[in-house]
Write a protein that holds these residues in place. Structure first.
Motif, PDB file in Angstrom:
ATOM      1  N   ASP A  92       4.217 -25.754 -40.557  1.00 32.45           N
ATOM      2  CA  ASP A  92       4.592 -26.029 -41.969  1.00 32.45           C
ATOM      3  C   ASP A  92       5.009 -25.414 -43.061  1.00 32.45           C
ATOM      4  O   ASP A  92       6.372 -26.105 -43.555  1.00 32.45           O
ATOM      5  CB  ASP A  92       2.625 -24.725 -42.262  1.00 32.45           C
ATOM      6  CG  ASP A  92       2.578 -26.205 -44.026  1.00 32.45           C
ATOM      7  OD1 ASP A  92       2.735 -27.284 -44.102  1.00 32.45           O
ATOM      8  OD2 ASP A  92       2.005 -24.727 -44.807  1.00 32.45           O
ATOM      9  N   LEU A  93       5.644 -24.376 -42.839  1.00 34.25           N
ATOM     10  CA  LEU A  93       7.126 -24.062 -43.468  1.00 34.25           C
ATOM     11  C   LEU A  93       8.238 -24.876 -43.058  1.00 34.25           C
ATOM     12  O   LEU A  93       8.635 -25.447 -43.936  1.00 34.25           O
ATOM     13  CB  LEU A  93       7.619 -22.174 -42.421  1.00 34.25           C
ATOM     14  CG  LEU A  93       8.706 -21.735 -43.075  1.00 34.25           C
ATOM     15  CD1 LEU A  93       8.908 -21.430 -44.722  1.00 34.25           C
ATOM     16  CD2 LEU A  93       8.897 -20.476 -42.571  1.00 34.25           C
ATOM     17  N   ARG A 169      12.616 -23.693 -52.963  1.00 24.06           N
ATOM     18  CA  ARG A 169      13.206 -23.265 -51.652  1.00 24.06           C
ATOM     19  C   ARG A 169      13.512 -21.983 -51.564  1.00 24.06           C
ATOM     20  O   ARG A 169      13.512 -21.736 -50.140  1.00 24.06           O
ATOM     21  CB  ARG A 169      14.735 -24.362 -51.788  1.00 24.06           C
ATOM     22  CG  ARG A 169      15.470 -24.765 -51.200  1.00 24.06           C
ATOM     23  CD  ARG A 169      16.638 -23.013 -51.260  1.00 24.06           C
ATOM     24  NE  ARG A 169      17.858 -22.796 -50.216  1.00 24.06           N
ATOM     25  CZ  ARG A 169      18.058 -21.921 -49.847  1.00 24.06           C
ATOM     26  NH1 ARG A 169      18.242 -21.408 -51.265  1.00 24.06           N
ATOM     27  NH2 ARG A 169      19.204 -21.862 -48.793  1.00 24.06           N
ATOM     28  N   ARG A 170      13.763 -21.281 -52.075  1.00 22.30           N
ATOM     29  CA  ARG A 170      14.511 -19.462 -51.738  1.00 22.30           C
ATOM     30  C   ARG A 170      13.166 -18.952 -50.796  1.00 22.30           C
ATOM     31  O   ARG A 170      13.467 -17.849 -50.626  1.00 22.30           O
ATOM     32  CB  ARG A 170      14.641 -19.423 -53.303  1.00 22.30           C
ATOM     33  CG  ARG A 170      15.711 -17.722 -52.477  1.00 22.30           C
ATOM     34  CD  ARG A 170      16.026 -16.721 -54.372  1.00 22.30           C
ATOM     35  NE  ARG A 170      15.187 -16.843 -55.163  1.00 22.30           N
ATOM     36  CZ  ARG A 170      15.691 -17.708 -56.152  1.00 22.30           C
ATOM     37  NH1 ARG A 170      16.127 -18.117 -56.357  1.00 22.30           N
ATOM     38  NH2 ARG A 170      14.619 -17.088 -57.104  1.00 22.30           N
ATOM     39  N   LEU A 171      12.066 -18.945 -51.907  1.00 27.06           N
ATOM     40  CA  LEU A 171      10.697 -18.250 -51.358  1.00 27.06           C
ATOM     41  C   LEU A 171      10.974 -18.690 -50.318  1.00 27.06           C
ATOM     42  O   LEU A 171      10.064 -18.613 -48.883  1.00 27.06           O
ATOM     43  CB  LEU A 171       9.474 -18.856 -51.972  1.00 27.06           C
ATOM     44  CG  LEU A 171       8.473 -18.776 -51.359  1.00 27.06           C
ATOM     45  CD1 LEU A 171       7.865 -16.913 -51.559  1.00 27.06           C
ATOM     46  CD2 LEU A 171       6.870 -19.032 -52.414  1.00 27.06           C
ATOM     47  N   LEU A 172      10.891 -20.403 -48.828  1.00 25.18           N
ATOM     48  CA  LEU A 172      10.806 -20.708 -48.375  1.00 25.18           C
ATOM     49  C   LEU A 172      11.917 -20.311 -46.755  1.00 25.18           C
ATOM     50  O   LEU A 172      11.539 -19.979 -46.123  1.00 25.18           O
ATOM     51  CB  LEU A 172      10.934 -22.610 -48.069  1.00 25.18           C
ATOM     52  CG  LEU A 172       9.220 -23.444 -48.879  1.00 25.18           C
ATOM     53  CD1 LEU A 172       9.780 -24.472 -48.947  1.00 25.18           C
ATOM     54  CD2 LEU A 172       8.253 -23.241 -47.779  1.00 25.18           C
ATOM     55  N   TYR A 173      13.230 -20.266 -47.441  1.00 24.30           N
ATOM     56  CA  TYR A 173      14.166 -19.715 -46.726  1.00 24.30           C
ATOM     57  C   TYR A 173      13.924 -18.008 -46.136  1.00 24.30           C
ATOM     58  O   TYR A 173      14.181 -17.927 -45.230  1.00 24.30           O
ATOM     59  CB  TYR A 173      15.666 -19.984 -47.743  1.00 24.30           C
ATOM     60  CG  TYR A 173      16.920 -19.791 -46.700  1.00 24.30           C
ATOM     61  CD1 TYR A 173      16.842 -20.498 -46.053  1.00 24.30           C
ATOM     62  CD2 TYR A 173      16.660 -18.145 -46.402  1.00 24.30           C
ATOM     63  CE1 TYR A 173      18.416 -20.377 -44.829  1.00 24.30           C
ATOM     64  CE2 TYR A 173      18.053 -17.639 -46.112  1.00 24.30           C
ATOM     65  CZ  TYR A 173      18.922 -18.639 -45.490  1.00 24.30           C
ATOM     66  OH  TYR A 173      19.932 -18.118 -44.545  1.00 24.30           O
ATOM     67  N   GLN A 174      13.199 -17.154 -47.406  1.00 19.31           N
ATOM     68  CA  GLN A 174      13.069 -15.849 -46.902  1.00 19.31           C
ATOM     69  C   GLN A 174      12.011 -15.975 -46.042  1.00 19.31           C
ATOM     70  O   GLN A 174      12.727 -15.479 -44.603  1.00 19.31           O
ATOM     71  CB  GLN A 174      12.521 -15.458 -48.784  1.00 19.31           C
ATOM     72  CG  GLN A 174      12.578 -13.706 -48.086  1.00 19.31           C
ATOM     73  CD  GLN A 174      12.310 -13.022 -49.758  1.00 19.31           C
ATOM     74  OE1 GLN A 174      12.800 -12.922 -49.932  1.00 19.31           O
ATOM     75  NE2 GLN A 174      11.419 -13.310 -50.194  1.00 19.31           N
ATOM     76  N   GLN A 175      10.930 -16.972 -46.330  1.00 19.34           N
ATOM     77  CA  GLN A 175      10.133 -17.114 -44.766  1.00 19.34           C
ATOM     78  C   GLN A 175      10.781 -16.845 -43.713  1.00 19.34           C
ATOM     79  O   GLN A 175       9.855 -16.332 -42.616  1.00 19.34           O
ATOM     80  CB  GLN A 175       9.004 -17.640 -45.030  1.00 19.34           C
ATOM     81  CG  GLN A 175       7.941 -17.410 -46.295  1.00 19.34           C
ATOM     82  CD  GLN A 175       7.144 -16.143 -46.287  1.00 19.34           C
ATOM     83  OE1 GLN A 175       6.809 -15.742 -45.128  1.00 19.34           O
ATOM     84  NE2 GLN A 175       7.042 -15.241 -46.869  1.00 19.34           N
TER      85      GLN A 175
END
Length: 234
Positions: A92-93, A169-175
């Motif tokens: 999903d991520l 986008r930053r939140l997803l990259y961090q994950q």
């Protein structure tokens, strides 16, 4: 006034932490991303005080910020746990990261000026040097490479004007950093990663948004492909 994670993220790129909350937040986030605190692990405030040398109140503030980053899960009166990891979550991520990152790159290509191109060139050069060091000693050089990798991907989208797109986008990259570390440290050596970054760089410099989106999509799927093939997560 309480600080949100976006404010801390912006500060971190430029300077040393200003408060104990910022310091604890950065240290905890680093330790979660690098696996020192494993997925699903209970984060006991009383035990963590000695490790991070801050008060219980400061730790709770830092943990609340990590909840907003989706790296920590709050369990009401039961405290905090490191957010779980799973193959389904990574799938999903990856899907959502492709949607946002490719769109942000497309907008940057359309709007970016000379200073944007210069920032991408500089970031790619630093990443290329870090990848040389990574091939020599992956264990020692991984953190340095990850920082350069993050900077390169951020430079690609830095001309995008959508604050919300960049925030998510930053939140997803961090994950994705947690999963990328699993694929890089437990999976086969990422021998093609420099070629992938070169292909992204060349497409962006040519202002070819369709090609940039295609090679970026394949690149973002790397961790998912490695983890799924090696059976590293269920």
């Amino acid at each position: 006034m309480p600080l949100d994670a976006d404010v801390l993220e912006a500060r971190e790129a430029a300077e040393e932490p200003r408060t104990l909350i910022e310091t604890a937040y950065r240290q905890l986030r680093r330790d979660i991303i690098d696996g020192s605190h494993q997925a699903g692990q209970k984060l006991r405030v009383e035990h963590l005080k000695a490790t991070y040398q801050v008060s219980a109140g400061t730790l709770r503030e830092a943990l609340a910020l990590l909840v907003s980053d989706s790296l920590v899960v709050a369990q009401g009166q039961r405290g905090f746990r490191v957010a779980p990891m799973s193959l389904a979550d990574l799938e999903d991520l990856t899907r959502m990261r492709v949607l946002l990152e490719c769109e942000a790159v497309r907008e940057s290509i359309a709007l970016g000026k000379d200073d944007w191109e210069a920032s991408v060139v500089s970031a790619f050069h630093k990443l290329s040097l870090a990848e040389q060091r990574l091939r020599v000693d992956p264990q020692v050089s991984f953190d340095d490479w990850e920082a350069c990798n993050r900077h390169f991907h951020e430079s690609l989208v830095s001309a995008c004007k959508s604050r919300w797109m960049l925030r998510f986008r930053r939140l997803l990259y961090q994950q994705s950093e947690r999963y990328r570390r699993v694929s890089a440290t437990k999976g086969p050596p990422p021998v093609e990663v420099h070629d992938e970054h070169r292909a992204i760089f060349d497409a962006v410099m040519a202002r070819n948004a369709d090609l940039a989106g295609a090679v970026l999509t394949a690149h973002v799927h790397r961790a998912l492909t490695v983890i799924r093939k090696a059976g590293l997560l269920k």
